[in-house]
Design a protein around this motif. Structure first.
Motif, mmCIF file in Angstrom:
data_model
loop_
_atom_site.group_PDB
_atom_site.id
_atom_site.type_symbol
_atom_site.label_atom_id
_atom_site.label_comp_id
_atom_site.label_asym_id
_atom_site.label_seq_id
_atom_site.Cartn_x
_atom_site.Cartn_y
_atom_site.Cartn_z
ATOM 1 N N ARG A 213 15.966 10.357 1.973
ATOM 2 C CA ARG A 213 17.379 9.963 1.806
ATOM 3 C C ARG A 213 18.332 11.155 1.952
ATOM 4 N N GLY A 214 17.818 12.266 2.505
ATOM 5 C CA GLY A 214 18.648 13.432 2.730
ATOM 6 C C GLY A 214 18.936 14.248 1.490
ATOM 7 N N ILE A 215 18.361 13.848 0.331
ATOM 8 C CA ILE A 215 18.671 14.557 -0.917
ATOM 9 C C ILE A 215 17.456 14.839 -1.797
ATOM 10 N N GLU A 216 16.362 14.107 -1.612
ATOM 11 C CA GLU A 216 15.238 14.173 -2.552
ATOM 12 C C GLU A 216 14.168 15.188 -2.165
ATOM 13 N N GLY A 217 14.267 15.778 -0.978
ATOM 14 C CA GLY A 217 13.166 16.603 -0.521
ATOM 15 C C GLY A 217 11.967 15.717 -0.227
ATOM 16 N N PRO A 218 10.738 16.225 -0.350
ATOM 17 C CA PRO A 218 9.568 15.401 -0.051
ATOM 18 C C PRO A 218 9.212 14.398 -1.140
ATOM 19 N N ARG A 219 9.937 14.424 -2.267
ATOM 20 C CA ARG A 219 9.680 13.495 -3.372
ATOM 21 C C ARG A 219 10.298 12.117 -3.099
ATOM 22 N N ASN A 220 9.788 11.111 -3.821
ATOM 23 C CA ASN A 220 10.385 9.771 -3.892
ATOM 24 C C ASN A 220 10.193 8.927 -2.637
ATOM 25 N N ALA A 221 9.289 9.329 -1.741
ATOM 26 C CA ALA A 221 9.099 8.568 -0.499
ATOM 27 C C ALA A 221 8.570 7.170 -0.772
ATOM 28 N N VAL A 222 7.547 7.058 -1.619
ATOM 29 C CA VAL A 222 6.948 5.748 -1.891
ATOM 30 C C VAL A 222 7.928 4.860 -2.649
ATOM 31 N N ALA A 223 8.591 5.420 -3.664
ATOM 32 C CA ALA A 223 9.549 4.629 -4.455
ATOM 33 C C ALA A 223 10.680 4.120 -3.571
ATOM 34 N N THR A 224 11.193 4.971 -2.672
ATOM 35 C CA THR A 224 12.241 4.548 -1.748
ATOM 36 C C THR A 224 11.723 3.494 -0.783
ATOM 37 N N GLY A 225 10.497 3.688 -0.290
ATOM 38 C CA GLY A 225 9.899 2.706 0.606
ATOM 39 C C GLY A 225 9.707 1.357 -0.056
ATOM 40 N N LEU A 226 9.403 1.351 -1.353
ATOM 41 C CA LEU A 226 9.246 0.084 -2.082
ATOM 42 C C LEU A 226 10.566 -0.687 -2.141
ATOM 43 N N VAL A 227 11.672 0.044 -2.322
ATOM 44 C CA VAL A 227 12.987 -0.609 -2.310
ATOM 45 C C VAL A 227 13.279 -1.180 -0.930
ATOM 46 N N LEU A 228 13.011 -0.385 0.103
ATOM 47 C CA LEU A 228 13.258 -0.855 1.474
ATOM 48 C C LEU A 228 12.395 -2.059 1.828
ATOM 49 N N SER A 229 11.182 -2.123 1.254
ATOM 50 C CA SER A 229 10.299 -3.258 1.550
ATOM 51 C C SER A 229 10.874 -4.571 1.021
ATOM 52 N N VAL B 178 0.839 -1.193 0.000
ATOM 53 C CA VAL B 178 0.000 0.000 0.000
ATOM 54 C C VAL B 178 0.878 1.249 0.000
ATOM 55 N N GLU B 179 0.456 2.256 -0.768
ATOM 56 C CA GLU B 179 1.245 3.480 -0.925
ATOM 57 C C GLU B 179 1.644 4.092 0.411
ATOM 58 N N ALA B 180 0.687 4.280 1.286
ATOM 59 C CA ALA B 180 0.962 5.001 2.534
ATOM 60 C C ALA B 180 1.983 4.254 3.391
ATOM 61 N N ASN B 181 1.885 2.914 3.432
ATOM 62 C CA ASN B 181 2.851 2.134 4.202
ATOM 63 C C ASN B 181 4.248 2.259 3.613
ATOM 64 N N MET B 182 4.328 2.257 2.276
ATOM 65 C CA MET B 182 5.627 2.420 1.624
ATOM 66 C C MET B 182 6.183 3.830 1.883
ATOM 67 N N ALA B 183 5.277 4.817 1.844
ATOM 68 C CA ALA B 183 5.706 6.203 2.032
ATOM 69 C C ALA B 183 6.302 6.417 3.413
ATOM 70 N N ILE B 184 5.765 5.745 4.417
ATOM 71 C CA ILE B 184 6.272 5.973 5.769
ATOM 72 C C ILE B 184 7.666 5.390 5.933
ATOM 73 N N HIS B 185 7.947 4.259 5.268
ATOM 74 C CA HIS B 185 9.301 3.702 5.308
ATOM 75 C C HIS B 185 10.271 4.623 4.584
ATOM 76 N N GLY B 186 9.802 5.201 3.465
ATOM 77 C CA GLY B 186 10.643 6.157 2.752
ATOM 78 C C GLY B 186 10.884 7.415 3.570
ATOM 79 N N ALA B 187 9.833 7.879 4.280
ATOM 80 C CA ALA B 187 9.948 9.109 5.078
ATOM 81 C C ALA B 187 10.940 8.949 6.223
ATOM 82 N N LEU B 188 11.087 7.726 6.724
ATOM 83 C CA LEU B 188 12.021 7.491 7.831
ATOM 84 C C LEU B 188 13.476 7.645 7.413
#
Length: 612
Positions: free
Chosen positions: A590-606, A395-405
């Motif tokens: 990731r300290g470089i993307e700003g508020p973008r790419n949270a879900v995509a990053t979270g998908l990798v972390l998942s 789910v998008e929101a779950n992925m986004a929270i992992h990316g936001a961390l």
């Protein structure tokens, strides 16, 4: 060494994150990319956009030829994409219908004179026959030169004719008034001037520059001018409403004329939730609709009353999604709706110069709940075209929270607001790493729709630019006044075509707005639209995921998503959440993307969690 690609398919954009994986750890984030989403989110039309975004990310990663022997794109991980479609459903107020040429209420750029004039309408060609002392309104048809018009009016004034005002077909009002012995109000650019009835009592009003008319926009003012009864005064209310905010207007009283306020049925909607089913009228307004949504949420489905505007809107949403996902129409369910009060310019039926009146409306964003099948179709199509395993990861929101961390300075427990183009997602993760998420309709696209409708633009791209960029007024060829009041000077002269225009400051360029709305009005519409969508959704989504549904139990919120990059949305949401004692700010993925790419990053972390 495998490479994992996280792909976030959004309503507006598709984002990719590429990362190297080794021994159960991410050794390096290679690249990220962002492209415009192709088609409606969650449909097969998304595939070309995903492929384009993947190619851009791979090109950015700068993988050398020597590395290609040891590195492969092992897996593509997709989010579960839920489509959101916004539309307008008219609220039951009125449609102004005027017959027998009763009103001329447009706003020419330069009406002439100032004041109110009342008299009988008379043709310009018959002005010489008018009896001295008679009060008249002169109707100047097409083809009459302004000097000839002024000369004839002056001659009649010398004879003692009391000319109270004039109505002209051509753009001559100022030129005529400047040549008159007596200054009278003149309204010009009346397209259908031949339909103005002659021999009828009429009133012409022109206000000073920067002011609006006061008599003809007031039903009691019209009643005073025409000596109306209380019943007749009720009938002219639609006229007065249509003239509010105008600098000039003409009202003609015709005994045979008829003014109606015709009701447009908007109907009711039936909201079925896990806590019950409730009907609510669209005419009750957005507040009543949203209160009903909260009473019965989570929503199972929403139905509209047959034969009404709102039913047509909801069925159109279902039909579009059924066709795009190749699913049965009966399987389409409305998962969430966001209602917002707005205004829509409606053409006045029977007006003579393209008159419009602002009518109340309710804007609805509806989220369609589809099965997992369309996303699986996207995954299968990508596997077929690329020969790479594709997984629907979560789910998008779950992925986004992992990316936001991955934002520096964050830790659990943490809540995120993912504000995109079509939806607003909220999620909270506990110290035990358990995520709770919600997916709600309404975000950036709905704001654009509100701006487009309230300003009467009929140009979605222009409305999008107004939403995304600040404004300025070009006051001379060498300086502009920004919307915050600051004056900015230029060494070289500005392009002549933007002089005295309100412009959008877009990426170093100035885009003139081809409408006569003042800067303050455009800015007000833009900001109020954002507040009604983003602030409303921020509060209701966080309340859904908060412990015991109490938003005050949330301490920290990170804003992510494309709309979090907006130059004023983050501040609006931060201010609103500060009332609840919540610390809120933009993420920096990731300290470089700003508020973008949270879900995509979270998908990798998942991927790491799945491996573990």
């Amino acid at each position: 060494m495998p490479i994992i690609a996280g792909v976030d398919i959004g309503n507006s954009t598709t984002e990719v994150c590429l990362a190297k994986i080794e021994k159960g750890k991410i050794t390096e984030y290679l690249a990220s990319s962002i492209t415009k989403t192709t088609g409606i989110k969650g449909t097969l039309a998304n595939v070309p956009g995903v492929i384009t975004a993947l190619r851009e990310a791979i090109e950015k990663s700068q993988i050398t030829l020597e590395e290609l022997d040891h590195i492969r794109l092992d897996e593509i991980r997709l989010n579960e994409a839920t489509p959101v479609i916004g539309d307008l459903a008219m609220e039951t107020i009125t449609e102004t219908i005027i017959t027998e040429s009763t009103m001329i209420g447009h706003n020419p750029a330069t009406p002439g004179g100032i004041g109110l004039g009342v008299g009988m309408t008379v043709s310009f060609h018959e002005l010489s026959e008018v009896t001295p002392g008679e009060k008249v309104i002169c109707i100047i048809p097409k083809g009459i030169d302004f000097e000839d018009a002024a000369e004839e009016i002056n001659t009649s004034l010398l004879r003692g004719v009391d000319i109270q005002g004039a109505v002209a077909r051509q753009d001559d009002a100022v030129l005529i008034v400047k040549r008159l012995q007596k200054k009278i109000p003149v309204v010009d650019e009346v397209t259908l001037i031949e339909k103005v009835p002659l021999g009828m009592l009429a009133a012409v009003e022109v206000a000073e520059a920067g002011q609006t008319i006061t008599t003809l926009s007031n039903p009691y003012g019209i009643a005073t001018v025409f000596n109306l009864t209380s019943e007749e005064t009720k009938m002219v209310v639609p006229i007065a409403r249509a003239l509010i905010g105008n600098r000039s207007a003409v009202v003609v009283r015709t005994p045979e004329g008829d003014v109606k306020a015709r009701s447009i049925p908007a109907g009711h909607i039936s909201i079925q939730g896990q806590k019950g089913k409730v009907d609510v009228d669209i005419e009750s307004g957005a507040s009543a609709i949203m209160q009903t949504v909260e009473q019965v949420q989570p929503i199972i489905d929403v139905q509209g009353e047959a034969g009404t505007h709102v039913n047509g809107m909801l069925e159109r949403v279902r039909q579009v999604m059924a066709e795009l996902t190749n699913q049965s129409l009966s399987e389409m369910r409305i998962q969430d709706i966001l209602a917002v009060d707005t205004f829509v310019p409606q053409k006045v039926q029977g007006g003579l110069a393209g008159e419009f009146a602002l009518e109340n409306a309710v804007a609805l964003a509806a989220m369609v709940k589809t099965s997992r099948l369309p996303m699986q179709q996207i995954a299968n199509k990508l596997t077929e075209e690329l020969g790479i395993r594709v997984v629907i990861a979560g789910v998008e929101a779950n992925m986004a929270i992992h990316g936001a961390l991955t934002t520096p300075g964050t830790d659990t427990p943490l809540a995120i607001l993912d504000m995109g183009g079509g939806s607003t997602d909220a999620a909270i993760i506990t110290r035990e790493k358990q995520p709770i998420s919600i997916h709600l309709a309404g975000a950036g696209d709905m704001v654009t729709m509100l701006i487009n409708s309230e300003l009467g633009l009929n140009d979605f791209d222009l409305a999008e630019d107004i939403k995304k960029y600040p404004l300025a007024k070009v006051e001379s060829l060498y300086h502009v006044r920004l919307e915050d009041g600051t004056v900015k000077f230029y060494d070289n002269h500005l392009p002549p075509h933007i002089f005295a225009r309100v412009v959008i400051l877009k990426e170093g360029d100035m885009v003139p707005i081809p409408f006569d709305h003042p800067l303050d009005k455009i800015r007000h519409v833009r900001r109020e639209s954002k507040k009604r969508v983003f602030v409303t959704n921020a509060i209701r989504s966080l309340a859904r995921v908060a412990p015991t549904n109490n938003i005050r139990h949330i301490e920290f919120v990170v804003l992510v998503g494309g709309s979090a990059m907006d130059f004023e949305v983050a501040d609006m949401v931060t201010d609103a959440l500060a009332e609840y004692g919540i610390v809120c700010g933009r993420g920096n993925i990731r300290g470089i993307e700003g508020p973008r790419n949270a879900v995509a990053t979270g998908l990798v972390l998942s991927y790491l969690n799945d491996e573990a």
